[in-house]
Design a protein around this motif. Structure first.
Motif, PDB file in Angstrom:
ATOM      1  N   ASN A 153       0.788  -1.183   0.012  1.00 46.62           N
ATOM      2  CA  ASN A 153       0.155   0.117  -0.107  1.00 46.62           C
ATOM      3  C   ASN A 153       0.834   1.254  -0.094  1.00 46.62           C
ATOM      4  O   ASN A 153       1.557   1.459   0.712  1.00 46.62           O
ATOM      5  CB  ASN A 153      -0.878  -0.067   1.288  1.00 46.62           C
ATOM      6  N   PHE A 154       0.780   1.971  -0.886  1.00 47.06           N
ATOM      7  CA  PHE A 154       1.649   3.303  -1.303  1.00 47.06           C
ATOM      8  C   PHE A 154       0.840   4.368  -1.676  1.00 47.06           C
ATOM      9  O   PHE A 154       0.033   4.136  -2.887  1.00 47.06           O
ATOM     10  CB  PHE A 154       2.829   2.871  -2.071  1.00 47.06           C
ATOM     11  N   ASP A 155       0.910   5.649  -1.239  1.00 49.68           N
ATOM     12  CA  ASP A 155       0.380   6.641  -1.837  1.00 49.68           C
ATOM     13  C   ASP A 155       1.573   7.692  -2.032  1.00 49.68           C
ATOM     14  O   ASP A 155       2.580   7.991  -1.464  1.00 49.68           O
ATOM     15  CB  ASP A 155      -0.459   7.155  -0.459  1.00 49.68           C
ATOM     16  N   PRO A 156       1.292   8.387  -3.237  1.00 51.42           N
ATOM     17  CA  PRO A 156       2.509   9.187  -3.903  1.00 51.42           C
ATOM     18  C   PRO A 156       2.890  10.523  -2.844  1.00 51.42           C
ATOM     19  O   PRO A 156       3.671  10.798  -2.916  1.00 51.42           O
ATOM     20  CB  PRO A 156       1.793   9.722  -5.137  1.00 51.42           C
ATOM     21  N   ASP A 157       1.667  10.969  -1.977  1.00 46.84           N
ATOM     22  CA  ASP A 157       1.889  12.082  -1.290  1.00 46.84           C
ATOM     23  C   ASP A 157       2.491  11.468   0.207  1.00 46.84           C
ATOM     24  O   ASP A 157       3.474  11.958   0.702  1.00 46.84           O
ATOM     25  CB  ASP A 157       0.680  12.741  -1.035  1.00 46.84           C
ATOM     26  N   PHE A 158       1.693  10.428   0.556  1.00 44.61           N
ATOM     27  CA  PHE A 158       1.988   9.898   2.133  1.00 44.61           C
ATOM     28  C   PHE A 158       3.090   8.935   2.039  1.00 44.61           C
ATOM     29  O   PHE A 158       3.325   8.343   3.169  1.00 44.61           O
ATOM     30  CB  PHE A 158       0.629   9.563   2.688  1.00 44.61           C
ATOM     31  N   GLY A 159       3.482   8.262   1.010  1.00 40.22           N
ATOM     32  CA  GLY A 159       4.587   7.229   1.084  1.00 40.22           C
ATOM     33  C   GLY A 159       3.734   5.944   1.395  1.00 40.22           C
ATOM     34  O   GLY A 159       2.559   5.427   1.210  1.00 40.22           O
ATOM     35  N   TYR A 160       4.442   4.773   2.150  1.00 37.14           N
ATOM     36  CA  TYR A 160       4.076   3.538   2.655  1.00 37.14           C
ATOM     37  C   TYR A 160       2.742   3.821   3.623  1.00 37.14           C
ATOM     38  O   TYR A 160       3.111   4.741   4.593  1.00 37.14           O
ATOM     39  CB  TYR A 160       5.092   2.659   3.188  1.00 37.14           C
ATOM     40  N   LEU A 161       1.859   3.287   3.482  1.00 37.66           N
ATOM     41  CA  LEU A 161       0.600   3.686   4.444  1.00 37.66           C
ATOM     42  C   LEU A 161       0.491   2.660   5.529  1.00 37.66           C
ATOM     43  O   LEU A 161       0.581   1.463   5.323  1.00 37.66           O
ATOM     44  CB  LEU A 161      -0.754   3.434   3.539  1.00 37.66           C
ATOM     45  N   ALA A 168       3.692   6.438   9.180  1.00 40.81           N
ATOM     46  CA  ALA A 168       3.244   6.315   7.553  1.00 40.81           C
ATOM     47  C   ALA A 168       4.740   7.296   6.844  1.00 40.81           C
ATOM     48  O   ALA A 168       5.494   8.015   7.356  1.00 40.81           O
ATOM     49  CB  ALA A 168       2.246   7.417   7.327  1.00 40.81           C
ATOM     50  N   GLY A 169       4.711   7.124   5.727  1.00 35.81           N
ATOM     51  CA  GLY A 169       5.970   7.595   4.932  1.00 35.81           C
ATOM     52  C   GLY A 169       6.884   6.458   4.591  1.00 35.81           C
ATOM     53  O   GLY A 169       6.443   5.718   3.729  1.00 35.81           O
ATOM     54  N   THR A 170       8.163   6.569   5.377  1.00 36.14           N
ATOM     55  CA  THR A 170       9.101   5.443   4.971  1.00 36.14           C
ATOM     56  C   THR A 170       8.535   4.418   5.826  1.00 36.14           C
ATOM     57  O   THR A 170       8.892   3.145   5.463  1.00 36.14           O
ATOM     58  CB  THR A 170      10.221   6.165   5.556  1.00 36.14           C
TER      59      THR A 170
END
Ligand code: ZN
Ligand code: ZN
Lengths: 350, 170
Positions: A153-161, A168-170
């Motif tokens: 699960n990855f979001d371009p803004d928030f990174g790894y969810l 979140a992020g890294t």
């Protein structure tokens, strides 16, 4: 279970790696979740089982990982669970409530995966000594291997969810376990902690859930996970750790020049108690070994090698003691047999 | 869960009305909720978690003639059904979709926790146009950093243009 592990030192206590007389271990954890399945706390048992089988498949497919084994946590007896927590292979939270969770342990215990803890997968890499960078590289490699098979699960803004927005992020938590008796004795530790906190790192006592600091051991980790790259987070942890090592060495010098007899007395008394006690708790052992570790670092006691200090520390933990002696015991009996075992271990030295 | 009104779209908003002691719950899609005049209380509300929550819980119904009327409107994640109140109570989100459903609130929350709301770390090798874009943009940003370090400002300007181009393409 895990009989093959008890004969070996735990990965965090091998005494290898840089600065290992001050930095016991370096650890990197990465939180990952698989797309289209709710996080573990919301997922139904069938979904949680699906996660376990997905991760299992990914492990089998990876030539890098398939030397290890996935264990369903319902198959692991209580004593073995405590044993794994003491070996820093899983978090205490992971072992609470055992439904549809699983654990992967890689060769040499340097890599482990917690499946269905707070997130679907928590990747852990663990090394003895100040080895943050290589530990991160190992965790990163495991992540890349797994992501060949699993869609995270990855979001371009928030990174790894992640289940908790604090990860979140890294999704990365990098930490070192560091021994700071000099800073504690000179009462500079509070000052250092507050400085470190200002630099975006978190300091906690060993096994610390707000309780007393055990054996002058502290865990330092990155506080935030979003907005910086893994490399930057790692670098700042490494930099700060090196700075703290310098502070610690300076305070040891101060102690030695201003209160040599008192410090040596403390160290030799610790040795005396360990060598003569008839009843001793794991907490007391951890605290006394802190003095021996300091004595070794300052050259006061040369007769007890680091390996032996680490071994006594490990087999004094309640679950390790029981596994080592191959006997389940109540606390009272443990304290007696622990004292006996330590006397035995120290007999050959001096 | 389907919308109670149109019975067609996914319900993402839950409206609970308490009138005296009677509780009535409606699960609606965004459109039907707007038709009925219910708006998600989140829109445009600034951070503090406590403020969010109290703004959600305060009645949007008028006080005065009916003192015991209370209306609670909540956005729910279409993926797992979690509401923001439930998240605030548990401190854990339910699924990846929650990050979309509660995007504005989470953006504020993440900024509060991390001092940032944008990822600068590893990008997985996932397919899709958006991910390709992201990887390209990241690569350009690294080149830009290098160009600036080398004081090659002509090159930096060119890279900056490329990044702008990518961003408008989005
Ligand atoms: Zn509708
Ligand atoms: Zn959700």
């Amino acid at each position: 279970m895990f009989e093959e592990l008890i004969k070996k030192p735990a990965a965090w206590l091998t005494g290898e790696g840089k600065n290992s007389e001050i930095v016991l271990s370096s650890r990197v954890r990465l939180a990952r979740n698989i797309s289209s399945i709710p996080f573990p706390s919301v997922a139904i048992p069938e979904e949680r089982e699906k996660i376990i089988s997905f991760v299992n498949k990914a492990v089998q497919k990876s030539s890098f990982l398939n030397g290890g084994k996935v264990h369903n946590s319902s198959e692991i007896p209580k004593l073995d669970k405590d044993f794994l927590v003491e070996r820093h292979l899983v978090s205490p939270e992971f072992m609470r409530g055992s439904n549809n969770k699983a654990l992967y342990i890689g060769e040499e215990e340097k890599i482990s995966l917690m499946i269905n803890e707070e997130d679907h997968v928590r990747i852990q890499a663990l090394n003895s000594g100040l080895e943050i960078k290589s530990t991160f590289e190992l965790a990163d490699k495991v992540d890349t291997e797994l992501s060949n098979t699993l869609e995270f699960n990855f979001d371009p803004d928030f990174g790894y969810l992640t289940s908790c927005p604090t990860n979140a992020g890294t999704g990365m938590r990098a930490s070192v376990l560091i021994h700071l008796p000099g800073l504690v004795l000179t009462k500079e530790i509070e000052n250092v902690i507050s400085q470190v906190t200002k630099l975006g790192l978190t300091v906690r006592g060993f096994y610390g859930e707000g309780s007393d600091v055990l054996g002058n051991l502290f865990q330092i980790s990155n506080q935030t996970t979003l907005g910086k790259s893994e490399e930057d987070l790692i670098e700042s942890l490494e930099k700060v750790t090196n700075q703290i090592i310098e502070y610690e060495n300076n305070s040891r010098k101060t102690l030695y020049s201003e209160a040599k007899e008192q410090i040596e007395d403390k160290i030799w008394r610790a040795f005396g108690i360990l060598r003569s006690a008839r009843v001793i708790t794991s907490t007391e052992v951890t605290n006394l070994l802190s003095a021996l570790r300091l004595g070794l670092g300052m050259g006061t006691i040369k007769e007890i090698p680091l390996g032996l200090i680490n071994q006594i520390l490990l087999i004094s933990f309640p679950a390790h003691l029981q596994k080592y002696l191959n006997k389940e015991m109540e606390p009272n009996e443990r304290d007696i047999l622990r004292a006996e075992l330590i006397r035995e271990k120290l007999k050959s030295s001096i | 869960m389907l919308c109670d009104d149109c019975k067609n779209n996914n319900a993402t908003i839950q409206v609970t009305q308490i009138i005296n002691n009677d509780k009535m719950t409606l699960n609606l899609c965004q459109k039907c909720a707007e038709k009925r005049g219910f708006r998600s209380p989140f829109e445009g509300v600034p951070f503090p978690l406590a403020e969010f929550l109290s703004s959600m819980i305060t009645a949007s119904a008028k006080t005065g003639d009916k003192p015991h009327t209370k209306t609670v409107i909540e956005t729910r994640c279409p993926g797992c059904g979690m509401s923001f109140t439930e998240f605030a109570q548990k401190g854990r989100l339910g699924c990846g979709g929650c990050y979309k459903a509660f995007r504005p609130q989470l953006k504020d929350l993440l900024r509060k926790i991390h001092g940032s709301d944008s990822h600068r770390g590893k990008i997985p090798n996932l397919p899709g146009k958006e991910m390709t874009h992201l990887r390209e943009e990241r690569k350009l940003q690294e080149e830009l950093k290098k160009a600036i370090e080398e004081e090659n400002f002509e090159m930096a300007a060119r890279i900056r243009d490329k990044i702008k181009g990518l961003q408008t393409e989005k």
